[in-house]
Motif scaffolding. Structure first.
Motif, PDB file in Angstrom:
ATOM      1  N   ARG A  51       0.801  -1.223   0.000  1.00 56.88           N
ATOM      2  CA  ARG A  51       0.000   0.000   0.000  1.00 56.88           C
ATOM      3  C   ARG A  51       0.833   1.272   0.000  1.00 56.88           C
ATOM      4  O   ARG A  51       0.398   2.309  -0.502  1.00 56.88           O
ATOM      5  CB  ARG A  51      -0.947   0.011   1.208  1.00 56.88           C
ATOM      6  CG  ARG A  51      -2.088  -0.973   1.092  1.00 56.88           C
ATOM      7  CD  ARG A  51      -3.129  -0.749   2.176  1.00 56.88           C
ATOM      8  NE  ARG A  51      -3.721   0.577   2.120  1.00 56.88           N
ATOM      9  CZ  ARG A  51      -4.688   0.943   1.283  1.00 56.88           C
ATOM     10  NH1 ARG A  51      -5.150   0.088   0.386  1.00 56.88           N
ATOM     11  NH2 ARG A  51      -5.185   2.162   1.317  1.00 56.88           N
ATOM     12  N   ARG A  52       2.021   1.210   0.540  1.00 61.03           N
ATOM     13  CA  ARG A  52       2.843   2.430   0.605  1.00 61.03           C
ATOM     14  C   ARG A  52       3.355   2.858  -0.762  1.00 61.03           C
ATOM     15  O   ARG A  52       3.844   3.976  -0.937  1.00 61.03           O
ATOM     16  CB  ARG A  52       4.026   2.215   1.547  1.00 61.03           C
ATOM     17  CG  ARG A  52       5.018   1.161   1.078  1.00 61.03           C
ATOM     18  CD  ARG A  52       6.205   1.032   2.012  1.00 61.03           C
ATOM     19  NE  ARG A  52       7.139   0.020   1.570  1.00 61.03           N
ATOM     20  CZ  ARG A  52       7.071  -1.268   1.881  1.00 61.03           C
ATOM     21  NH1 ARG A  52       6.075  -1.710   2.628  1.00 61.03           N
ATOM     22  NH2 ARG A  52       7.973  -2.134   1.439  1.00 61.03           N
ATOM     23  N   GLY A  53       3.273   1.976  -1.756  1.00 60.99           N
ATOM     24  CA  GLY A  53       3.705   2.313  -3.105  1.00 60.99           C
ATOM     25  C   GLY A  53       5.163   2.008  -3.355  1.00 60.99           C
ATOM     26  O   GLY A  53       5.821   1.320  -2.572  1.00 60.99           O
ATOM     27  N   LEU A  54       5.684   2.535  -4.463  1.00 58.45           N
ATOM     28  CA  LEU A  54       7.057   2.256  -4.873  1.00 58.45           C
ATOM     29  C   LEU A  54       8.083   3.065  -4.097  1.00 58.45           C
ATOM     30  O   LEU A  54       9.194   2.597  -3.851  1.00 58.45           O
ATOM     31  CB  LEU A  54       7.228   2.553  -6.371  1.00 58.45           C
ATOM     32  CG  LEU A  54       6.343   1.771  -7.338  1.00 58.45           C
ATOM     33  CD1 LEU A  54       6.570   2.256  -8.761  1.00 58.45           C
ATOM     34  CD2 LEU A  54       6.619   0.270  -7.236  1.00 58.45           C
ATOM     35  N   GLY A  55       7.746   4.298  -3.742  1.00 58.66           N
ATOM     36  CA  GLY A  55       8.697   5.167  -3.066  1.00 58.66           C
ATOM     37  C   GLY A  55       9.541   5.954  -4.052  1.00 58.66           C
ATOM     38  O   GLY A  55       9.668   5.597  -5.232  1.00 58.66           O
TER      39      GLY A  55
ATOM     40  N   LEU B 181      -0.378   5.434  -5.584  1.00 56.00           N
ATOM     41  CA  LEU B 181      -0.214   5.309  -7.037  1.00 56.00           C
ATOM     42  C   LEU B 181      -0.072   6.689  -7.673  1.00 56.00           C
ATOM     43  O   LEU B 181       0.829   6.907  -8.502  1.00 56.00           O
ATOM     44  CB  LEU B 181      -1.407   4.570  -7.626  1.00 56.00           C
ATOM     45  CG  LEU B 181      -1.545   4.564  -9.148  1.00 56.00           C
ATOM     46  CD1 LEU B 181      -0.382   3.843  -9.802  1.00 56.00           C
ATOM     47  CD2 LEU B 181      -2.877   3.936  -9.568  1.00 56.00           C
ATOM     48  N   ALA B 182      -0.925   7.623  -7.302  1.00 54.57           N
ATOM     49  CA  ALA B 182      -0.862   8.968  -7.875  1.00 54.57           C
ATOM     50  C   ALA B 182       0.471   9.637  -7.560  1.00 54.57           C
ATOM     51  O   ALA B 182       1.062  10.295  -8.425  1.00 54.57           O
ATOM     52  CB  ALA B 182      -2.026   9.808  -7.349  1.00 54.57           C
ATOM     53  N   ARG B 183       0.952   9.455  -6.332  1.00 50.63           N
ATOM     54  CA  ARG B 183       2.249  10.034  -5.975  1.00 50.63           C
ATOM     55  C   ARG B 183       3.367   9.438  -6.821  1.00 50.63           C
ATOM     56  O   ARG B 183       4.253  10.148  -7.298  1.00 50.63           O
ATOM     57  CB  ARG B 183       2.547   9.799  -4.489  1.00 50.63           C
ATOM     58  CG  ARG B 183       1.701  10.611  -3.525  1.00 50.63           C
ATOM     59  CD  ARG B 183       2.312  10.613  -2.137  1.00 50.63           C
ATOM     60  NE  ARG B 183       2.433   9.279  -1.573  1.00 50.63           N
ATOM     61  CZ  ARG B 183       1.495   8.691  -0.838  1.00 50.63           C
ATOM     62  NH1 ARG B 183       0.347   9.317  -0.600  1.00 50.63           N
ATOM     63  NH2 ARG B 183       1.696   7.479  -0.355  1.00 50.63           N
ATOM     64  N   ASP B 184       3.299   8.117  -7.019  1.00 46.71           N
ATOM     65  CA  ASP B 184       4.353   7.455  -7.797  1.00 46.71           C
ATOM     66  C   ASP B 184       4.307   7.873  -9.267  1.00 46.71           C
ATOM     67  O   ASP B 184       5.356   8.075  -9.898  1.00 46.71           O
ATOM     68  CB  ASP B 184       4.214   5.940  -7.672  1.00 46.71           C
ATOM     69  CG  ASP B 184       4.621   5.426  -6.295  1.00 46.71           C
ATOM     70  OD1 ASP B 184       5.258   6.187  -5.537  1.00 46.71           O
ATOM     71  OD2 ASP B 184       4.285   4.261  -5.983  1.00 46.71           O
ATOM     72  N   LEU B 185       3.117   7.998  -9.828  1.00 46.66           N
ATOM     73  CA  LEU B 185       3.018   8.426 -11.225  1.00 46.66           C
ATOM     74  C   LEU B 185       3.602   9.823 -11.405  1.00 46.66           C
ATOM     75  O   LEU B 185       4.281  10.097 -12.406  1.00 46.66           O
ATOM     76  CB  LEU B 185       1.559   8.399 -11.680  1.00 46.66           C
ATOM     77  CG  LEU B 185       0.865   7.031 -11.739  1.00 46.66           C
ATOM     78  CD1 LEU B 185      -0.560   7.188 -12.267  1.00 46.66           C
ATOM     79  CD2 LEU B 185       1.652   6.042 -12.579  1.00 46.66           C
TER      80      LEU B 185
ATOM     81  N   ALA C  94       5.971  11.039  -9.784  1.00 44.56           N
ATOM     82  CA  ALA C  94       7.427  10.936  -9.619  1.00 44.56           C
ATOM     83  C   ALA C  94       8.100  10.260 -10.810  1.00 44.56           C
ATOM     84  O   ALA C  94       9.327  10.100 -10.818  1.00 44.56           O
ATOM     85  CB  ALA C  94       7.755  10.176  -8.337  1.00 44.56           C
ATOM     86  N   MET C  95       7.320   9.866 -11.830  1.00 41.07           N
ATOM     87  CA  MET C  95       7.881   9.228 -13.031  1.00 41.07           C
ATOM     88  C   MET C  95       7.411   9.982 -14.273  1.00 41.07           C
ATOM     89  O   MET C  95       6.659   9.456 -15.098  1.00 41.07           O
ATOM     90  CB  MET C  95       7.467   7.753 -13.085  1.00 41.07           C
ATOM     91  CG  MET C  95       7.993   6.923 -11.937  1.00 41.07           C
ATOM     92  SD  MET C  95       7.647   5.138 -12.088  1.00 41.07           S
ATOM     93  CE  MET C  95       5.859   5.091 -11.839  1.00 41.07           C
ATOM     94  N   PRO C  96       7.827  11.230 -14.435  1.00 40.87           N
ATOM     95  CA  PRO C  96       7.313  12.059 -15.536  1.00 40.87           C
ATOM     96  C   PRO C  96       7.685  11.564 -16.924  1.00 40.87           C
ATOM     97  O   PRO C  96       7.036  11.954 -17.906  1.00 40.87           O
ATOM     98  CB  PRO C  96       7.926  13.433 -15.251  1.00 40.87           C
ATOM     99  CG  PRO C  96       9.142  13.148 -14.430  1.00 40.87           C
ATOM    100  CD  PRO C  96       8.796  11.970 -13.591  1.00 40.87           C
ATOM    101  N   SER C  97       8.707  10.719 -17.025  1.00 40.59           N
ATOM    102  CA  SER C  97       9.099  10.210 -18.344  1.00 40.59           C
ATOM    103  C   SER C  97       8.185   9.093 -18.830  1.00 40.59           C
ATOM    104  O   SER C  97       8.278   8.668 -19.989  1.00 40.59           O
ATOM    105  CB  SER C  97      10.546   9.700 -18.302  1.00 40.59           C
ATOM    106  OG  SER C  97      11.435  10.754 -18.010  1.00 40.59           O
ATOM    107  N   LEU C  98       7.330   8.619 -17.940  1.00 36.27           N
ATOM    108  CA  LEU C  98       6.417   7.528 -18.280  1.00 36.27           C
ATOM    109  C   LEU C  98       4.985   8.050 -18.263  1.00 36.27           C
ATOM    110  O   LEU C  98       4.539   8.625 -17.279  1.00 36.27           O
ATOM    111  CB  LEU C  98       6.580   6.375 -17.288  1.00 36.27           C
ATOM    112  CG  LEU C  98       7.950   5.682 -17.356  1.00 36.27           C
ATOM    113  CD1 LEU C  98       8.271   4.990 -16.048  1.00 36.27           C
ATOM    114  CD2 LEU C  98       7.979   4.683 -18.508  1.00 36.27           C
ATOM    115  N   ARG C  99       4.262   7.848 -19.366  1.00 37.11           N
ATOM    116  CA  ARG C  99       2.927   8.415 -19.514  1.00 37.11           C
ATOM    117  C   ARG C  99       1.858   7.330 -19.340  1.00 37.11           C
ATOM    118  O   ARG C  99       1.867   6.315 -20.040  1.00 37.11           O
ATOM    119  CB  ARG C  99       2.775   9.046 -20.896  1.00 37.11           C
ATOM    120  CG  ARG C  99       1.399   9.647 -21.174  1.00 37.11           C
ATOM    121  CD  ARG C  99       1.430  10.417 -22.488  1.00 37.11           C
ATOM    122  NE  ARG C  99       1.795   9.558 -23.603  1.00 37.11           N
ATOM    123  CZ  ARG C  99       0.925   8.820 -24.312  1.00 37.11           C
ATOM    124  NH1 ARG C  99      -0.344   8.846 -23.994  1.00 37.11           N
ATOM    125  NH2 ARG C  99       1.341   8.089 -25.321  1.00 37.11           N
ATOM    126  N   PRO C 100       0.917   7.519 -18.390  1.00 39.01           N
ATOM    127  CA  PRO C 100      -0.191   6.569 -18.263  1.00 39.01           C
ATOM    128  C   PRO C 100      -1.064   6.582 -19.523  1.00 39.01           C
ATOM    129  O   PRO C 100      -1.560   7.630 -19.929  1.00 39.01           O
ATOM    130  CB  PRO C 100      -0.970   7.093 -17.050  1.00 39.01           C
ATOM    131  CG  PRO C 100       0.013   7.921 -16.291  1.00 39.01           C
ATOM    132  CD  PRO C 100       0.892   8.533 -17.329  1.00 39.01           C
TER     133      PRO C 100
END
Length: 371
Positions: free
Chosen positions: A306-310, A335-339, A341-347
């Motif tokens: 639940r804490r996510g990827l970090g 999930l929203a926080r992790d997304l 933090a990964m701006p090079s990857l687009r949902p």
């Protein structure tokens, strides 16, 4: 769904109990859409609904009461046992097994643990059902004091409960609010429970993680396989792989697949599953956050707690050469926080899977592609 326990106020674990299921599901989708609103270009696929009752394949029951009248359920405000053997979200096969288990507790004279007095032996009963109805029973005890009596009376339990395939004693000597300890003592010859989902059989060992809702777990694996096969990567890593569900489902000829998981029990089960299926999938015990950007494969599947990827792992994935990420999350907030933090990857695509009806929890799966 109607629940007498909820109406009587003795158990309020199912916070959405009494709300029509279609409204529950719509509310979860709306919450996920709000949390992931910054990625407005993503396509939302129709949510995957669950059976609203009898969906849980595992029961985590606190033992209370007395030797002659044990309760299986939860503890009340005074830390006394509340019996929930008729809980409607548990699979029918679990509920049907409880009478034999409570009779066994009395026969083997397993004294329920009294939390306020810190006295007694049997703390928890952990019961899991496979898709074909076989059972894994784990008795969480403070010590081995009752082990001889358990072994003596086990044949009678197996006779009354022929579906029982795996039984163990788990030792938890400490007085603390956790479900299980680190030591597992087998009672049966079989030490793994076979969980068949579609054409993949996963071998669950005691202590290994498996999703609570079998049908929804199968849906998650199908979706991940579909998205991975679309991009046809030469190499895939499954981080936080558990018993290997995602890794084994995306395995294909010519594709290198590796699963990484911190739980040794889960990895051992995953290796058995791969060997039985004849799949060349590598499973390793390790910390998923230790992935380095230069070692990243073409595609990565992540299914974190639940804490996510970090921040550290997000930065690694964002800077890696992986062109595809399939992110399965049980917490849309992390999930929203992790997304972010990964701006090079687009949902690109998002889908809600209702793993936990009657509660506010759910799974979200996102397909991310490198910009």
């Amino acid at each position: 769904m109607h629940c007498g326990y909820f109406d009587a106020g003795v158990c309020r674990s199912c916070t959405l109990m009494g709300i029509p299921y279609d409204r529950q599901l719509a509310g979860k989708v709306a919450e996920a859409e709000q949390l992931l609103a910054p990625w407005a270009d993503a396509v939302w696929l129709p949510p995957v609904a669950s059976t609203p009752e009898a969906f849980r394949n595992k029961a985590k029951m606190v033992v209370g009461g007395t030797v002659d009248a044990p309760t299986l359920g939860i503890l009340d405000a005074d830390r006394r046992g509340v019996d929930l053997q008729g809980c409607g979200v548990l699979a029918d096969g679990l509920r049907d097994a409880f009478p034999a288990i409570t009779a066994f507790i009395s026969r083997a004279r397993l004294e329920p643990y009294d939390v306020p007095a810190r006295r007694g032996e049997l703390k928890n009963v952990l019961l899991t059902e496979s898709p074909d109805g076989r059972l894994m029973l784990r008795l969480v005890l403070r010590s081995t004091e009752s082990l001889a009596r358990i072994r003596k009376h086990l044949p009678s339990l197996l006779e009354e409960l022929p579906r029982l395939a795996v039984a163990t004693v788990n030792l938890l000597p400490e007085h603390k609010a956790v479900l299980e300890g680190d030591v597992e003592l087998p009672l049966t010859a079989d030490e793994t429970l076979a969980m068949r989902l579609d054409d993949v059989v996963l071998h669950l060992r005691p202590g290994g993680f498996f999703q609570t809702n079998t049908a929804i777990a199968a849906g998650l694996y199908r979706q991940a396989r579909e998205w991975i096969d679309e991009v046809s990567p030469a190499s895939v890593w499954d981080l936080y792989c558990g018993v290997g569900g995602f890794a084994l489902n995306v395995a294909a000829p010519g594709r290198q697949v590796r699963g990484i998981e911190v739980s040794e029990a889960a990895v051992e089960g995953a290796r058995i599953s791969a060997a039985d299926a004849g799949l060349d999938v590598i499973f390793e015990v390790g910390d998923a956050t230790a992935l380095t950007a230069d070692a990243a494969p073409d595609a990565v599947i992540v299914n974190p707690p639940r804490r996510g990827l970090g921040a550290e792992l997000c930065a690694t994935l964002d800077g890696s050469g992986a062109h595809t990420i399939v992110y399965s999350s049980c917490n849309a907030e992390s999930l929203a926080r992790d997304l972010a933090a990964m701006p090079s990857l687009r949902p690109e695509r998002v889908r809600v899977f209702d793993m936990f009806p009657q509660t506010g929890h759910y799974e979200v799966m996102v397909l991310l592609r490198r910009r």
